[in-house]
Structure formats: structure tokens, C-alpha cells
Design a protein around this motif. Structure first.
Motif, mmCIF file in Angstrom:
data_model
loop_
_atom_site.group_PDB
_atom_site.id
_atom_site.type_symbol
_atom_site.label_atom_id
_atom_site.label_comp_id
_atom_site.label_asym_id
_atom_site.label_seq_id
_atom_site.Cartn_x
_atom_site.Cartn_y
_atom_site.Cartn_z
ATOM 1 N N LEU A 58 17.882 9.798 -7.241
ATOM 2 C CA LEU A 58 17.194 10.703 -6.324
ATOM 3 C C LEU A 58 16.096 11.476 -7.048
ATOM 4 N N PRO A 59 15.086 11.963 -6.300
ATOM 5 C CA PRO A 59 14.042 12.784 -6.923
ATOM 6 C C PRO A 59 14.642 14.053 -7.525
ATOM 7 N N LEU B 92 0.815 -1.211 0.000
ATOM 8 C CA LEU B 92 0.000 0.000 0.000
ATOM 9 C C LEU B 92 0.850 1.264 0.000
ATOM 10 N N PHE B 93 2.054 1.200 0.609
ATOM 11 C CA PHE B 93 2.860 2.407 0.821
ATOM 12 C C PHE B 93 4.130 2.441 -0.004
ATOM 13 N N GLN B 94 4.253 1.593 -0.994
ATOM 14 C CA GLN B 94 5.507 1.544 -1.742
ATOM 15 C C GLN B 94 5.622 2.639 -2.791
ATOM 16 N N ASP B 95 4.508 3.266 -3.146
ATOM 17 C CA ASP B 95 4.528 4.362 -4.111
ATOM 18 C C ASP B 95 4.675 5.679 -3.361
ATOM 19 N N VAL B 96 5.718 6.444 -3.684
ATOM 20 C CA VAL B 96 5.989 7.702 -2.991
ATOM 21 C C VAL B 96 4.825 8.679 -3.138
ATOM 22 N N ARG B 97 4.089 8.587 -4.240
ATOM 23 C CA ARG B 97 2.956 9.490 -4.434
ATOM 24 C C ARG B 97 1.857 9.225 -3.414
ATOM 25 N N VAL B 98 1.675 7.980 -3.049
ATOM 26 C CA VAL B 98 0.687 7.626 -2.024
ATOM 27 C C VAL B 98 1.108 8.208 -0.678
ATOM 28 N N ARG B 99 2.367 8.054 -0.346
ATOM 29 C CA ARG B 99 2.846 8.564 0.941
ATOM 30 C C ARG B 99 2.730 10.090 1.001
ATOM 31 N N GLU B 100 3.082 10.753 -0.093
ATOM 32 C CA GLU B 100 2.961 12.213 -0.118
ATOM 33 C C GLU B 100 1.504 12.636 0.019
ATOM 34 N N ALA B 101 0.601 11.920 -0.643
ATOM 35 C CA ALA B 101 -0.823 12.259 -0.572
ATOM 36 C C ALA B 101 -1.355 12.115 0.854
ATOM 37 N N LEU B 102 -1.002 11.049 1.523
ATOM 38 C CA LEU B 102 -1.490 10.832 2.877
ATOM 39 C C LEU B 102 -0.923 11.876 3.844
ATOM 40 N N ALA B 103 0.290 12.338 3.578
ATOM 41 C CA ALA B 103 0.868 13.385 4.418
ATOM 42 C C ALA B 103 0.142 14.706 4.244
ATOM 43 N N LEU B 104 -0.368 14.966 3.052
ATOM 44 C CA LEU B 104 -1.091 16.209 2.792
ATOM 45 C C LEU B 104 -2.370 16.316 3.617
ATOM 46 N N LEU B 105 -2.900 15.193 4.063
ATOM 47 C CA LEU B 105 -4.197 15.183 4.730
ATOM 48 C C LEU B 105 -4.098 15.373 6.235
ATOM 49 N N PHE B 106 -2.892 15.547 6.759
ATOM 50 C CA PHE B 106 -2.739 15.859 8.180
ATOM 51 C C PHE B 106 -2.681 17.376 8.349
ATOM 52 N N ASP B 107 -3.623 17.917 9.094
ATOM 53 C CA ASP B 107 -3.747 19.367 9.269
ATOM 54 C C ASP B 107 -3.106 19.777 10.594
ATOM 55 N N PHE B 108 -1.794 20.011 10.549
ATOM 56 C CA PHE B 108 -1.090 20.369 11.787
ATOM 57 C C PHE B 108 -1.573 21.699 12.347
ATOM 58 N N GLN B 109 -1.761 22.683 11.502
ATOM 59 C CA GLN B 109 -2.126 24.019 11.992
ATOM 60 C C GLN B 109 -3.439 23.968 12.777
ATOM 61 N N TRP B 110 -4.403 23.197 12.297
ATOM 62 C CA TRP B 110 -5.667 23.060 13.037
ATOM 63 C C TRP B 110 -5.422 22.350 14.361
ATOM 64 N N ALA B 111 -4.646 21.251 14.329
ATOM 65 C CA ALA B 111 -4.383 20.491 15.550
ATOM 66 C C ALA B 111 -3.635 21.328 16.574
ATOM 67 N N ASN B 112 -2.659 22.126 16.115
ATOM 68 C CA ASN B 112 -1.882 22.943 17.046
ATOM 69 C C ASN B 112 -2.762 23.972 17.746
ATOM 70 N N LYS B 113 -3.706 24.549 17.002
ATOM 71 C CA LYS B 113 -4.580 25.563 17.570
ATOM 72 C C LYS B 113 -5.647 24.967 18.478
ATOM 73 N N LEU C 165 13.580 13.340 3.485
ATOM 74 C CA LEU C 165 12.394 14.197 3.407
ATOM 75 C C LEU C 165 11.675 14.010 2.069
ATOM 76 N N TRP C 166 12.427 13.987 0.974
ATOM 77 C CA TRP C 166 11.803 13.850 -0.335
ATOM 78 C C TRP C 166 11.271 12.439 -0.584
ATOM 79 N N GLY C 167 11.627 11.497 0.270
ATOM 80 C CA GLY C 167 11.057 10.151 0.175
ATOM 81 C C GLY C 167 9.677 10.046 0.799
ATOM 82 N N HIS C 168 9.252 11.067 1.566
ATOM 83 C CA HIS C 168 7.924 11.088 2.197
ATOM 84 C C HIS C 168 7.665 9.796 2.975
#
Length: 609
Positions: A383-384, A322-343, A552-555
Motif C-alpha cells: 500500500l502507499p 497511459l494510466f498505469q502510473d499512479v502519478r499520472v492519474r493523480e496529476a490528471l485529477a489535479l487539473l479538474f477545478d470543481f470549485q469553479w465548476a460548482n460556482k 482513494l490513494w490509488g487515484h
């Protein structure tokens, strides 16, 4: 560094070559041969009170439980304070980035070409049963760890060729090559075990037999999984050494284990134990409104932490298809809203983590420097491409909780990876519904995951939060039976051999290693080896930044957050030195006020209904 010689041999010393003079032995060693802060004549570290009173009992809380006193293997759950009973060859100072001073070792000889290191043991060093600490004990320790210990040791000490007891009090480690400058220092970190005590016992098995050590404390009594009491060794051989003065001041240390940190915090406020390192921003901001805090009996301190923050994050197990494609890992990282959680969850207390070496000069921030490019260019094809043209940036939102832009970009990446939505359910590239299990042991972390779960659900991804007890968690971690976990990769100001344990191919398939991600990347392997073999601080910094940039670029993780202080809560019966070391809060330099005994009894009495 200091050359040990007597007046009687002063003429002979003048005739020695620089290499032979260095071989005469030193009281301390540093990474690149720079002078240590403390000379051979030093009396104590600057961050201790050399006249601190001895006495009293430090009461602490543990998390989960324990079923073993063998922390060196990948079986069972070891008691988390068992290191109190052991001594190491050297001891690190807490106010230098990386300097080691002799503890069990009176002198340290380091080959000028870095082919070997020799430790001369102190004649007075003794185990708790009175037996001397010998070179045979050092050899036994190293060989046992390499043969039967955790996979960590095999990677950490991979460049050691052999260890030889040259005499009862002299032991020599020989290296496979001369490039690993950290090796003489990290060998000094070995907890030395008594060969005679382990005779007839299986080192590869967990045990609750009370072990024998040579350290400042011994186990007095325990109830497996629930509580343990350590008592200070009254005739401890090392008490008056400069590296120990003003430390180990408690007559006893008691640890009660709690299954839930929320319960533990309430026990702290009720006076059931003395000291707590707070890791929850919400609790720090809102959970200490009590009479004891208001009248100063329960103190709250924030102490600056000058260590690199390391990387805490949601870690992808790339062994899963499920996680071997870097695009999948990057997409799932985009869905974590740190700014909302921090506030909304953290009271604005945290800083988003942007690097595996955040809060230090080791972090990759802007574009690669010319020096860094010399390291990266030979690997360009592996490398990317973005790595060379743009700095890495973690996703950022406005904190409103609305992340449509991030969701659109995530969906685009998932489509590129062959995923699609059908009947409000995300399907992977093989057409299977996407269900991700998040393995969790900390109950209080679930509130952080629920908003992330909702964001994933908006794209048809089902995140299942699986809470297990500590024992199950450790066993599943060791066997790589997880999709996502929250975990961390602690870092020091001088990263080195431990990086193999985190990222190197050699650790990926070893059960229990800290290569949680499952990395097997020749480019990363080369960067890790370059970091370990760096010949100067400047070279180390550039190699670390290059490694950081590639990770970092490996997500491989969804970066979390960090804080640049330690948050400490403690009862006023505890006192600490005026000087706090920059790289630790130095709990073992603290002491109990001599008149605090009755006050503690009164505090507990007030807490009873």
C-alpha cells in the motif's frame, strides 16, 4: 425473527434446540440476525398509504432507447423498466438499511452456521399465464444466470455451491463457506423466471418477445426503441400481501424514450409526461421558470436521501498503458477545478465527493483507527506509505479558474512519470503525444468537460470528447474500448458482494462487469473479501473504511460531486404518501388523484401550438 408453530405442536416446539427452532422459518431476514422492524403480523410498510386509490396512467421518460427485453445478459440495450413484470423471492423495505421480507417466499430458513438458506414458496404464486411458480423455476433462474447471464451474477453469487429443488415449493441454496453473511439476503433479490416460457429459447440471446413474469405489471404494447406500455395485472396473485399493500397503484405505466434530456425536460414542462428525477443543478435552478411551476401545477420537491453517495467520477481505464502510473492519474485529477465548476456551472448546488462511501459512516475520513490498522497493517508493503500517515484529501481551488499551483504540482508528477513537454505538446514516457479520449453519451455533460479540456490543454494534453449514442456507448463499455468515462459506483448502507463486481481481480477481464477501472490488486482483493465476510456491523464499517482508503490513494477516478437530496419534478395529478422512506423516494407508492384525468387532458391541450 419469528418461529412458526401451532398450538398443536407447542409442546414439541419447547423441546426443539435453538438451532432447529431457527430452522422452522422466518417471515424476514436481516444481515446480522437483528430483529427486523416489521413483525410477522405487520399489515403494510409505514411509508405507504394502504388505501391509495388504484387507477390512471403514469407517464414517464426514458433515455436513449431499447432493443431487448432480456436484462440479464450482456447483449443489446434492455428496456429500463422491465423489472416491473418480475417478482423476487424477497422484498426489501425502504426504511431499513437492509432487511428482506418474504414475497414469492412465504418463509425463509437460514442455517444458524450460515451454510445454507431455504425458501418456501407461496402456494398462490402464479406467473401471468396461470402457471404456478415452483422451485424448479428458481433453480432454472439461478443456473441460467450463472451459465449465460451478465458477469455480475458470477461474482455476486460466487459463494453459492449449488441450488436444489427439494420439493415443488421448497428450494435450498448451499454455500461454499459460512463467512458470507449477506448471501441469504441477496439470493432473495433474484427475479424468478418461468422455466416453461424459456424452453426452446436461447437465454443468451437478446429478445423482443414479450416475456412472462409473475410481477404486478405485464407488457401491453411497445415500439422498439421508442415507447412501451405496461398494464397492471388485475388479478395479480400478490396484490394483498403486506409487502405490496399501498403500492403498484397505477393501472398503466407508459414510457416514451428521448435521445436528449434537454428535449425531455421541455416535454415534461409541456405536460407530455408526469414525473422527472432532475440530475442537472443548472436546470433545477434555472429551467423551471414556467407558468405551470408558478401556479403549482408542476411541482418541485427536494427529498432527503440517506443513502451513501457512492462515487461518481471520471474513471480511468488502467488497462491503457497511459494510466498505469499512479502519478499520472493523480496529476490528471489535479487539473479538474470543481470549485469553479460548482460556482459557474452548478449554481453552488453540489458537494465535492471525498469518498467511495460519502455521506455515511462508512467513509474513510481521518487517519486509520486502531481497528482499521489491524486490517491494513498486514498489507503495508503493498500500500502507499502516505495512507498510514495522512488523510486523503481531494484537490481544492479558490474557484477563480486560475489553478497554477495545481498545474505546477501536476507537471511535477508527470515529469516524475517520464512525461515531458515538447513544442507545446505533452509527450508520454515513450515519447508519444498524449491524446486522451473521453467517451460520452450524455450531451448535457459536455459543458462540464470543456473547462477540464482547457486545463489539460494548458499542459499540452489533448482531451478529445467523443459523443456516441447509447447503444454504441454500452457496447464500447462492455468491450473496455475507452480511455475515460464518467461513471459511478452506487453504494448501500450495507456494502457486500457487489464490491467484487467493482474492484475484484475476478471481474477485471469479464466483458460487461462494472470493474471499469481494470483493477487487479491482491491487496484490494483481500480487503473486498474481508468486507464481505465481516461478522458484525462494527467489523463491516472498519473493513469498508479500509477499502475506501486504499481506493482513494490509488487515484483511480477524478472524484466528482454529489447532492444529499432527490430533486423531483412532477405534475400535480400525482400524489404521494405523507411519509417518504429514507432510502428511496418510493415512486411505486404514489398514485394518481381520482379526479386528475380531465386536468391532464387540459394541460396537454394548453401545450399545443
Amino acid at each position: 425473527m419469528t418461529v412458526l408453530c401451532t398450538l398443536r405442536h407447542s409442546l414439541a416446539a419447547l423441546l426443539l434446540s435453538p438451532a432447529l427452532a431457527l430452522g422452522a422459518g422466518q417471515h424476514a431476514i436481516t444481515l446480522y440476525g437483528e430483529a427486523p422492524k416489521y413483525p410477522a403480523t405487520f399489515k403494510h410498510f409505514d411509508y405507504v398509504n394502504p388505501d391509495a386509490p388504484k387507477g390512471g396512467t403514469l407517464r414517464q421518460a426514458g433515455f436513449g432507447g431499447f432493443d431487448s427485453f432480456n436484462p440479464f445478459i450482456n447483449k443489446g440495450v434492455p428496456e429500463e423498466n422491465i423489472g416491473l413484470i418480475y417478482d423476487t423471492l424477497t422484498k426489501r423495505s425502504l426504511d431499513e438499511p437492509f432487511s428482506e421480507y418474504g414475497l414469492l417466499a412465504e418463509r425463509i430458513e437460514r442455517d444458524p452456521q450460515n451454510r445454507w438458506v431455504r425458501y418456501h414458496l407461496r402456494q398462490e404464486a402464479r406467473f401471468h399465464d396461470g402457471q404456478p411458480v415452483t422451485a424448479d423455476d428458481v433453480v432454472f433462474t439461478f443456473e441460467s444466470l450463472m451459465a449465460h447471464g451478465s458477469p455480475l451474477y458470477k461474482t455476486y453469487y460466487a459463494d453459492v455451491a449449488k441450488v436444489v429443488a427439494e420439493s415443488p415449493r421448497s428450494v435450498r441454496f448451499e454455500f461454499k463457506h459460512a463467512n458470507n453473511r449477506e448471501l441469504p439476503m441477496i439470493l432473495g433479490q433474484l427475479s424468478i423466471l418461468p422455466k416453461h416460457w424459456w424452453a426452446g429459447r436461447n437465454f443468451a440471446d437478446g429478445t423482443l418477445d414479450i416475456p412472462v413474469g409473475s410481477g404486478p405489471y405485464r407488457i401491453e404494447r411497445f415500439q422498439a426503441g421508442r415507447t412501451i406500455r405496461y398494464t397492471r395485472v388485475k388479478d395479480w396473485w400478490g396484490e394483498n400481501l403486506p409487502v405490496n399493500r399501498g403500492q403498484n397503484n397505477f393501472d398503466a405505466i407508459e414510457v416514451d424514450y428521448y435521445r436528449d434530456n434537454t428535449v425531455a425536460l421541455e416535454a415534461l414542462k409541456a405536460g407530455q409526461f408526469d414525473f422527472w428525477l432532475e440530475t442537472s443543478a443548472k436546470n433545477w435552478a434555472t429551467a423551471y421558470d414556467s407558468p405551470a411551476v408558478r401556479d403549482g401545477r408542476l411541482k418541485k420537491d427536494e427529498i432527503a436521501n440517506h443513502n451513501p453517495a457512492g462515487m461518481q467520477g471520471f474513471i480511468f481505464n488502467t488497462r491503457r498503458n497511459l494510466f498505469q502510473d499512479v502519478r499520472v492519474r493523480e496529476a490528471l485529477a489535479l487539473l479538474f477545478d470543481f470549485q469553479w465548476a460548482n460556482k459557474n456551472l452548478f449554481n453552488g448546488a453540489y458537494t465535492r465527493t471525498h469518498s467511495y462511501f460519502d455521506n455515511s459512516e462508512l467513509a474513510a475520513t481521518e487517519l486509520p483507527s486502531p481497528e482499521e490498522l489491524k486490517i491494513l497493517e498486514p498489507l503495508r508493503g503493498q500500500l502507499p506509505a502516505q495512507l498510514f500517515s495522512q488523510p486523503f484529501k481531494v484537490p481544492e481551488t479558490d474557484g477563480s479558474g486560475v489553478i497554477r499551483e495545481q498545474q505546477r504540482r501536476a507537471y511535477q508528477l508527470l515529469q516524475e512519470a517520464g512525461w515531458k513537454i515538447a513544442n507545446d505538446q505533452m509527450l508520454d514516457a515513450k515519447g508519444k503525444p498524449v491524446v486522451i479520449e473521453f467517451l460520452l453519451a450524455q450531451t448535457e455533460f459536455e459543458r462540464v468537460l470543456l473547462p477540464y479540456k482547457r486545463n489539460l490543454r494548458d499542459l499540452g494534453i489533448n482531451l478529445e470528447i467523443r459523443r456516441v449514442d447509447v447503444s454504441q456507448y454500452i457496447n464500447r463499455l462492455r468491450s473496455r474500448d475507452f480511455d475515460l468515462i464518467v461513471g459511478g459506483f452506487p453504494q448501500s448502507n450495507s456494502p457486500g458482494n457487489e464490491q467484487r463486481e467493482y474492484w475484484h481481480s475476478s471481474s477485471a477481464d469479464r466483458p460487461g462487469s462494472r470493474n471499469y477501472i481494470g483493477l487487479k490488486d491482491p491487496a484490494i482483493d483481500q480487503l473486498v473479501e474481508g468486507l464481505i465476510n465481516a461478522e458484525s456491523r462494527a467489523s463491516l464499517v472498519q473493513h469498508t473504511r479500509a477499502l475506501d482508503r486504499v481506493l482513494l490513494w490509488g487515484h483511480y477516478v477524478v472524484p466528482n460531486w454529489h447532492i444529499k437530496t432527490w430533486r423531483l419534478a412532477y405534475w400535480d395529478r400525482l400524489q404521494h404518501p405523507e411519509v417518504t422512506p429514507p432510502y428511496d423516494y418510493g415512486l411505486m407508492t404514489w398514485w394518481i388523484k381520482p379526479d386528475a384525468g380531465q386536468a391532464a387532458v387540459q394541460t396537454q391541450a394548453e401545450a399545443k401550438p
